[in-house]
Scaffold this motif. Structure first.
Motif: not given
Length: 644
Positions: A168, A171, A218, A220, A233, A237-238, A240-243, A614
């Motif tokens: 984490s 990342t 990621g 995925l 997708n 999604g990955c 956009e998750k981190y903006h 995970e």
């Protein structure tokens, strides 16, 4: 009307803690609050009456036992010493806990980076204790050292949690850098893990403040189908998750599968719809090279199939394999075994052929002794095809090694391919001349057996392969001038460059390029860059000729040399730097994705098949990243605890 009296604030009273209150009421000032030395209670205000009331009501026995005189003074001094000692012990405990946690993180990091199971933590700890028993035998504080090691938390659960926290942290570092860059590229590939779960590997390449970065963003998992829509997708999604804005993407590299490149519903097509500007798309250059290598005539493919069949007939049965190895010893063979590993698929095709060809006399004799008949081993035409394939696959393997690894720019990879295309023409001419200087195995066979080589057959095979190369890599060829800009900006012409994916101000770019070309101070940097790249290429060639492929990894990276040169140019050339860094960020292959799948299978192997997604992603992130987790920060955030 009666006016309300304004309530007086503590700040307005400007009360300060009086030194004499320590001896009189057994209080001390802690962070601007009066704190009782006896019961540790804190009072809200520095008010004498409050301290006196607390002391006389709650500690009357202390007041009577030590009246205001030397007796109370000594008693309060003892309380102060006790307080200091307690505070010191607490700080020492906190610091000690930090060291223990830091060590626990460091060991967990080593376990994750090597793809080892979480349970190895306790095994390492036992080894550490056993070694320390002897290593520190003569140390006076041996017991204290062993106590520290035994307190080290390294249970499987602890290692798992530490790995997740480090992943984490990494990342977060990656995302912080990605948010400030103007452009990035992605490489995407899909494969299945041990449990047949489809996993999408998403890598990003960008220019950070310290240099080029190629990072796993990621891993995925896809629960259902693996259509282009499903992959898109997951990837979107990955990101956009981190903006991270999708419009920062300027290039996408895939393996060229239909789900990736389908015209309407492929992953690339969907991404193009989501991104508001033109993007460059590349079919992995290594994958295309492998497809070109599969243009051997059908007869040669059958040679390879028979070689694999004969190898398997020897190694499939343990008795035959042992007998063959003993047979090689008796024959005083150059090699001790037919294979480097137990299974053919672990070797590249070229290495399989080369080892088989080197042992063909021994293999022929072994089969004869066993009463197994393979007429091809005495057929000169079949043996010629075998030696031809040995030599050609050797050349292809050298090309493959040059295209693999980190730090290669797309332009350099394209240059290697164009060079190989020209080599294929030279190889064909070699057959025209009948010299065979580029085919040492076939030449040796001709010299030893006075064989009549089928010149036309082999020349045609080479020309067909060259034709396959020429038909591919069009997306790379079309961008050649733009890709060359990072190395040779002084040769660039504005009208030949492709600016559309990179949001470049062409007017400013043209003026800055003209200025750069005419200023010796800056243009000389690129002359020095060419000299540095020349030296690097010379070292690569020397190591490649000696087949020291692992040593190539220790050489300075080409993209880092280029980055450092551009980074030394002032920001007044911002449009030139923007294009250079954007081109440097392009992926030319999905090699890193393929490599990550190898690491994934190493981590999630048969004995760890219940590893959840995970945790698999956390382990893979630590194994593939170039970032270093902030262990000091993480250890301070952890609560100190003994081993369990």
């Amino acid at each position: 009307m009666a006016t309300k009296k304004k309530q007086q604030k503590t700040e307005d009273e400007n009360r300060e803690f009086k030194v004499e209150w320590t001896e009189t009421f057994a209080f001390q000032n802690v962070n601007s609050f009066p704190t009782c030395l006896i019961c540790k209670e804190k009072l809200a205000h520095n008010k004498k009456s409050n301290l006196e009331r607390h002391f006389t009501t709650k500690h009357l026995s202390f007041s009577n036992k030590y009246p205001v005189c030397d007796a109370r003074k000594k008693a309060v001094e003892e309380l102060l010493k006790s307080q200091e000692k307690s505070s010191s012990a607490f700080n020492q405990w906190v610091q000690s806990s930090n060291y223990v946690n830091f060590a626990s993180f460091a060991v967990s990091q080593e376990i994750a980076e090597r793809g080892k199971p979480y349970t190895d933590g306790e095994y390492i700890k036992r080894c550490f204790i056993s070694a320390s028993e002897e290593l520190f035998r003569d140390f006076k504080n041996k017991e204290e050292i062993l106590k520290k090691i035994k307190e080290l938390p390294l249970s499987a659960k602890t290692v798992k949690d530490r790995t997740a926290k480090m992943s984490s942290n990494i990342t977060n570092q990656q995302v912080d850098d990605l948010k400030v860059v103007s452009t990035l590229s992605i490489a995407v590939d899909e494969s299945c893990d041990l449990n047949d779960t489809a996993q999408v590997s998403l890598f990003v390449r960008f220019m950070s403040a310290t240099g080029p970065k190629e990072e796993l963003l990621g891993l995925l998992p896809l629960k259902g189908q693996t259509r282009g829509e499903d992959i898109a997708n997951a990837v979107i999604g990955c990101i956009e998750k981190y903006h991270i804005p999708l419009d920062k993407i300027v290039s996408i590299a895939t393996d060229g599968a239909k789900s990736m490149t389908g015209v309407r519903n492929g992953f690339v097509a969907i991404m193009k719809e989501k991104i508001s500007h033109e993007i460059l798309t590349y079919h992995c250059i290594i994958h295309q090279e492998a497809l070109c290598a599969q243009t051997f005539p059908e007869e040669m493919c059958k040679v390879m199939e028979l070689v694999i069949k004969m190898i398997n007939s020897i190694v499939a049965k343990a008795l035959h394999h042992r007998q063959f190895k003993e047979f090689l010893v008796e024959m005083e063979s150059e090699y001790a075994d037919l294979l480097l590993h137990n299974k053919v698929r672990w070797l590249s095709r070229g290495n399989v052929l080369k080892r088989f060809a080197s042992l063909i006399s021994e293999i022929k004799a072994f089969f004869l002794e066993k009463g197994v008949h393979h007429p091809e081993l005495t057929n000169d035409q079949w043996i010629q095809k075998l030696y031809f394939m040995v030599d050609v696959t050797s050349h292809l393997n050298q090309l493959n090694h040059k295209l693999q690894g980190k730090g290669n720019t797309i332009f350099s990879m394209l240059e290697e391919l164009i060079s190989f295309e020209n080599k294929l023409s030279v190889f064909a001419q070699d057959f025209d001349r009948e010299t065979l200087i580029h085919f040492p195995s076939l030449l040796k066979h001709r010299q030893e057996n006075n064989s009549d080589i089928d010149i036309t057959y082999f020349k045609t095979a080479l020309l067909n392969m060259r034709e396959a190369f020429l038909k591919r890599f069009q997306e790379f060829r079309n961008s050649k001038v733009t890709l060359a800009f990072v190395k040779k900006p002084l040769d660039a012409t504005v009208t030949e460059l492709n600016f559309s994916p990179f949001n470049i101000d062409i007017g400013n770019f043209e003026m800055q390029l003209l200025d750069l070309k005419n200023k010796e101070l800056w243009s000389s940097k690129f002359e020095r860059l060419c000299a540095d790249l020349e030296r690097l290429e010379k070292n690569k060639c020397e190591l490649s000729s000696q087949h020291k492929w692992s040593a190539l990894k220790d050489l300075e990276k080409e993209d880092m040399l280029i980055f450092n040169t551009w980074n030394s140019i002032p920001d007044s050339y911002n449009q030139l730097k923007k294009l250079a860094f954007a081109v440097l960020s392009l992926f030319g292959s999905t090699y890193l994705c393929e490599q990550s799948f190898s690491s994934m299978n190493l981590i999630k192997r048969k004995l760890r098949n219940r590893l959840i997604e995970e945790n698999l992603e956390s382990c893979l992130n630590l194994k593939t990243t170039t970032y270093k987790p902030d262990l000091l920060k993480l250890s301070k955030e952890m609560q100190g605890q003994c081993s369990h």
